[in-house]
Structure formats: C-alpha cells, structure tokens
Scaffold this motif. Structure first.
Motif, PDB file in Angstrom:
ATOM      1  N   GLU A  38       0.822  -1.215   0.000  1.00 16.61           N
ATOM      2  CA  GLU A  38       0.000   0.000   0.000  1.00 16.61           C
ATOM      3  C   GLU A  38       0.857   1.267   0.000  1.00 16.61           C
ATOM      4  O   GLU A  38       0.579   2.213  -0.716  1.00 16.61           O
ATOM      5  CB  GLU A  38      -0.942   0.000   1.206  1.00 16.61           C
ATOM      6  CG  GLU A  38      -2.054  -1.016   1.126  1.00 16.61           C
ATOM      7  CD  GLU A  38      -3.025  -0.730  -0.009  1.00 16.61           C
ATOM      8  OE1 GLU A  38      -3.356   0.444  -0.246  1.00 16.61           O
ATOM      9  OE2 GLU A  38      -3.437  -1.698  -0.664  1.00 16.61           O
ATOM     10  N   VAL A  39       1.885   1.271   0.814  1.00 20.80           N
ATOM     11  CA  VAL A  39       2.764   2.443   0.907  1.00 20.80           C
ATOM     12  C   VAL A  39       3.508   2.653  -0.405  1.00 20.80           C
ATOM     13  O   VAL A  39       3.594   3.773  -0.923  1.00 20.80           O
ATOM     14  CB  VAL A  39       3.752   2.295   2.083  1.00 20.80           C
ATOM     15  CG1 VAL A  39       4.793   3.391   2.076  1.00 20.80           C
ATOM     16  CG2 VAL A  39       3.005   2.248   3.398  1.00 20.80           C
ATOM     17  N   VAL A  40       4.040   1.582  -0.954  1.00 21.44           N
ATOM     18  CA  VAL A  40       4.789   1.677  -2.201  1.00 21.44           C
ATOM     19  C   VAL A  40       3.883   2.181  -3.323  1.00 21.44           C
ATOM     20  O   VAL A  40       4.256   3.096  -4.073  1.00 21.44           O
ATOM     21  CB  VAL A  40       5.413   0.312  -2.577  1.00 21.44           C
ATOM     22  CG1 VAL A  40       6.065   0.368  -3.940  1.00 21.44           C
ATOM     23  CG2 VAL A  40       6.415  -0.128  -1.522  1.00 21.44           C
ATOM     24  N   CYS A  41       2.699   1.624  -3.428  1.00 18.09           N
ATOM     25  CA  CYS A  41       1.764   2.045  -4.475  1.00 18.09           C
ATOM     26  C   CYS A  41       1.370   3.511  -4.323  1.00 18.09           C
ATOM     27  O   CYS A  41       1.330   4.250  -5.312  1.00 18.09           O
ATOM     28  CB  CYS A  41       0.515   1.161  -4.459  1.00 18.09           C
ATOM     29  SG  CYS A  41       0.820  -0.517  -5.034  1.00 18.09           S
ATOM     30  N   ARG A  42       1.119   3.920  -3.113  1.00 17.59           N
ATOM     31  CA  ARG A  42       0.724   5.304  -2.882  1.00 17.59           C
ATOM     32  C   ARG A  42       1.846   6.266  -3.256  1.00 17.59           C
ATOM     33  O   ARG A  42       1.637   7.255  -3.952  1.00 17.59           O
ATOM     34  CB  ARG A  42       0.325   5.501  -1.421  1.00 17.59           C
ATOM     35  CG  ARG A  42      -0.294   6.849  -1.144  1.00 17.59           C
ATOM     36  CD  ARG A  42      -0.809   6.987   0.285  1.00 17.59           C
ATOM     37  NE  ARG A  42      -0.995   5.730   0.973  1.00 17.59           N
ATOM     38  CZ  ARG A  42      -0.342   5.374   2.083  1.00 17.59           C
ATOM     39  NH1 ARG A  42       0.514   6.185   2.639  1.00 17.59           N
ATOM     40  NH2 ARG A  42      -0.558   4.216   2.648  1.00 17.59           N
ATOM     41  N   ARG A  43       3.052   5.974  -2.834  1.00 19.89           N
ATOM     42  CA  ARG A  43       4.184   6.883  -3.076  1.00 19.89           C
ATOM     43  C   ARG A  43       4.631   6.910  -4.532  1.00 19.89           C
ATOM     44  O   ARG A  43       5.103   7.931  -5.013  1.00 19.89           O
ATOM     45  CB  ARG A  43       5.341   6.518  -2.182  1.00 19.89           C
ATOM     46  CG  ARG A  43       5.053   6.840  -0.717  1.00 19.89           C
ATOM     47  CD  ARG A  43       6.266   6.589   0.111  1.00 19.89           C
ATOM     48  NE  ARG A  43       7.325   7.496  -0.264  1.00 19.89           N
ATOM     49  CZ  ARG A  43       7.932   8.331   0.558  1.00 19.89           C
ATOM     50  NH1 ARG A  43       7.568   8.352   1.815  1.00 19.89           N
ATOM     51  NH2 ARG A  43       8.897   9.096   0.150  1.00 19.89           N
ATOM     52  N   LEU A  44       4.500   5.773  -5.220  1.00 20.36           N
ATOM     53  CA  LEU A  44       4.956   5.707  -6.615  1.00 20.36           C
ATOM     54  C   LEU A  44       3.825   5.838  -7.622  1.00 20.36           C
ATOM     55  O   LEU A  44       4.041   5.690  -8.824  1.00 20.36           O
ATOM     56  CB  LEU A  44       5.715   4.395  -6.848  1.00 20.36           C
ATOM     57  CG  LEU A  44       7.012   4.251  -6.080  1.00 20.36           C
ATOM     58  CD1 LEU A  44       7.663   2.912  -6.383  1.00 20.36           C
ATOM     59  CD2 LEU A  44       7.970   5.384  -6.392  1.00 20.36           C
ATOM     60  N   HIS A  45       2.627   6.109  -7.130  1.00 22.37           N
ATOM     61  CA  HIS A  45       1.447   6.299  -7.980  1.00 22.37           C
ATOM     62  C   HIS A  45       1.171   5.079  -8.855  1.00 22.37           C
ATOM     63  O   HIS A  45       0.956   5.188 -10.058  1.00 22.37           O
ATOM     64  CB  HIS A  45       1.589   7.552  -8.841  1.00 22.37           C
ATOM     65  CG  HIS A  45       1.905   8.779  -8.053  1.00 22.37           C
ATOM     66  ND1 HIS A  45       0.986   9.385  -7.231  1.00 22.37           N
ATOM     67  CD2 HIS A  45       3.051   9.487  -7.924  1.00 22.37           C
ATOM     68  CE1 HIS A  45       1.556  10.428  -6.649  1.00 22.37           C
ATOM     69  NE2 HIS A  45       2.812  10.504  -7.046  1.00 22.37           N
ATOM     70  N   ILE A  46       1.205   3.911  -8.225  1.00 17.46           N
ATOM     71  CA  ILE A  46       0.881   2.657  -8.888  1.00 17.46           C
ATOM     72  C   ILE A  46      -0.531   2.274  -8.463  1.00 17.46           C
ATOM     73  O   ILE A  46      -0.874   2.398  -7.287  1.00 17.46           O
ATOM     74  CB  ILE A  46       1.871   1.537  -8.473  1.00 17.46           C
ATOM     75  CG1 ILE A  46       3.297   1.909  -8.870  1.00 17.46           C
ATOM     76  CG2 ILE A  46       1.464   0.203  -9.077  1.00 17.46           C
ATOM     77  CD1 ILE A  46       4.351   0.995  -8.272  1.00 17.46           C
ATOM     78  N   ARG A  47      -1.339   1.816  -9.409  1.00 16.43           N
ATOM     79  CA  ARG A  47      -2.698   1.389  -9.043  1.00 16.43           C
ATOM     80  C   ARG A  47      -2.623   0.290  -8.005  1.00 16.43           C
ATOM     81  O   ARG A  47      -1.831  -0.630  -8.122  1.00 16.43           O
ATOM     82  CB  ARG A  47      -3.435   0.896 -10.281  1.00 16.43           C
ATOM     83  CG  ARG A  47      -3.817   2.043 -11.201  1.00 16.43           C
ATOM     84  CD  ARG A  47      -4.569   1.587 -12.411  1.00 16.43           C
ATOM     85  NE  ARG A  47      -5.712   0.756 -12.046  1.00 16.43           N
ATOM     86  CZ  ARG A  47      -6.438   0.098 -12.935  1.00 16.43           C
ATOM     87  NH1 ARG A  47      -6.163   0.164 -14.211  1.00 16.43           N
ATOM     88  NH2 ARG A  47      -7.454  -0.636 -12.542  1.00 16.43           N
ATOM     89  N   ARG A  48      -3.426   0.394  -6.984  1.00 18.35           N
ATOM     90  CA  ARG A  48      -3.386  -0.562  -5.872  1.00 18.35           C
ATOM     91  C   ARG A  48      -4.177  -1.824  -6.141  1.00 18.35           C
ATOM     92  O   ARG A  48      -3.958  -2.846  -5.503  1.00 18.35           O
ATOM     93  CB  ARG A  48      -3.915   0.102  -4.609  1.00 18.35           C
ATOM     94  CG  ARG A  48      -3.001   1.183  -4.122  1.00 18.35           C
ATOM     95  CD  ARG A  48      -3.525   1.818  -2.859  1.00 18.35           C
ATOM     96  NE  ARG A  48      -2.949   3.167  -2.800  1.00 18.35           N
ATOM     97  CZ  ARG A  48      -3.588   4.227  -2.425  1.00 18.35           C
ATOM     98  NH1 ARG A  48      -4.825   4.133  -2.016  1.00 18.35           N
ATOM     99  NH2 ARG A  48      -3.000   5.397  -2.435  1.00 18.35           N
ATOM    100  N   SER A  49      -5.109  -1.733  -7.045  1.00 16.83           N
ATOM    101  CA  SER A  49      -5.960  -2.885  -7.289  1.00 16.83           C
ATOM    102  C   SER A  49      -6.091  -3.082  -8.787  1.00 16.83           C
ATOM    103  O   SER A  49      -6.308  -2.104  -9.515  1.00 16.83           O
ATOM    104  CB  SER A  49      -7.327  -2.618  -6.672  1.00 16.83           C
ATOM    105  OG  SER A  49      -8.202  -3.666  -6.943  1.00 16.83           O
ATOM    106  N   PRO A  50      -5.936  -4.270  -9.283  1.00 16.61           N
ATOM    107  CA  PRO A  50      -5.528  -5.501  -8.628  1.00 16.61           C
ATOM    108  C   PRO A  50      -4.042  -5.477  -8.284  1.00 16.61           C
ATOM    109  O   PRO A  50      -3.273  -4.674  -8.815  1.00 16.61           O
ATOM    110  CB  PRO A  50      -5.841  -6.589  -9.648  1.00 16.61           C
ATOM    111  CG  PRO A  50      -5.753  -5.911 -10.968  1.00 16.61           C
ATOM    112  CD  PRO A  50      -6.193  -4.486 -10.720  1.00 16.61           C
TER     113      PRO A  50
END
Length: 78
Positions: A38-50
């Motif tokens: 979750e942290v990595v996705c949020r900081r790097l603007h990667i979609r969290r789902s899927p």
C-alpha cells in the motif's frame, strides 16, 4: 567485511545507481525500508488494485537491477 563482500556491495550499489528513478525508489522501498504494498503504491502512484500492477512493477525493477548487474559483470570480464 571480506574483499568479496565489499566487491558485491560495490557492484549492487553501482547497479542501483544506474537504474531509472522509479525503479530505484521501488527497490529502496521494498528491500531497504520493507514498506508494504500500500505504501509503495501510494508513493509511486501505482494502481493498488488488482495487486498484479504492483507485482509487475516490482518484477520490472528487479529485472532491471539484475540486467544492470549482469552488464557490469560482463564489462569487468566475469
């Protein structure tokens, strides 16, 4: 630290420095900070789902790191 450990450290550090910034940050967050997905996705603007978006980005960063290490070893004659 043994000479082989020092050489390995220098090789990995040099390869990490040659990565693109997003890949470098992903490697740092996952393997140094031990940040969760979750942290990595949020900081790097990667979609969290899927979760496969995260998995693909991590695989790409790992592949780039391995390719850079192999390139440096080939340049050094190993």
């Amino acid at each position: 630290m043994s000479p082989s450990d020092l050489r390995e450290f220098e090789l990995i550090t040099s390869a990490w420095r040659h990565l693109a910034v997003p890949q470098r940050e992903m490697i740092r967050m996952v393997y140094v900070w031990r940040a969760n997905r979750e942290v990595v996705c949020r900081r790097l603007h990667i979609r969290r789902s899927p979760a496969t978006f995260y998995d693909l980005e991590l695989a790409a960063a790992r592949h780039a790191m391995i390719a850079e290490i192999r390139r440096q070893l080939a340049d050094a004659g190993f």
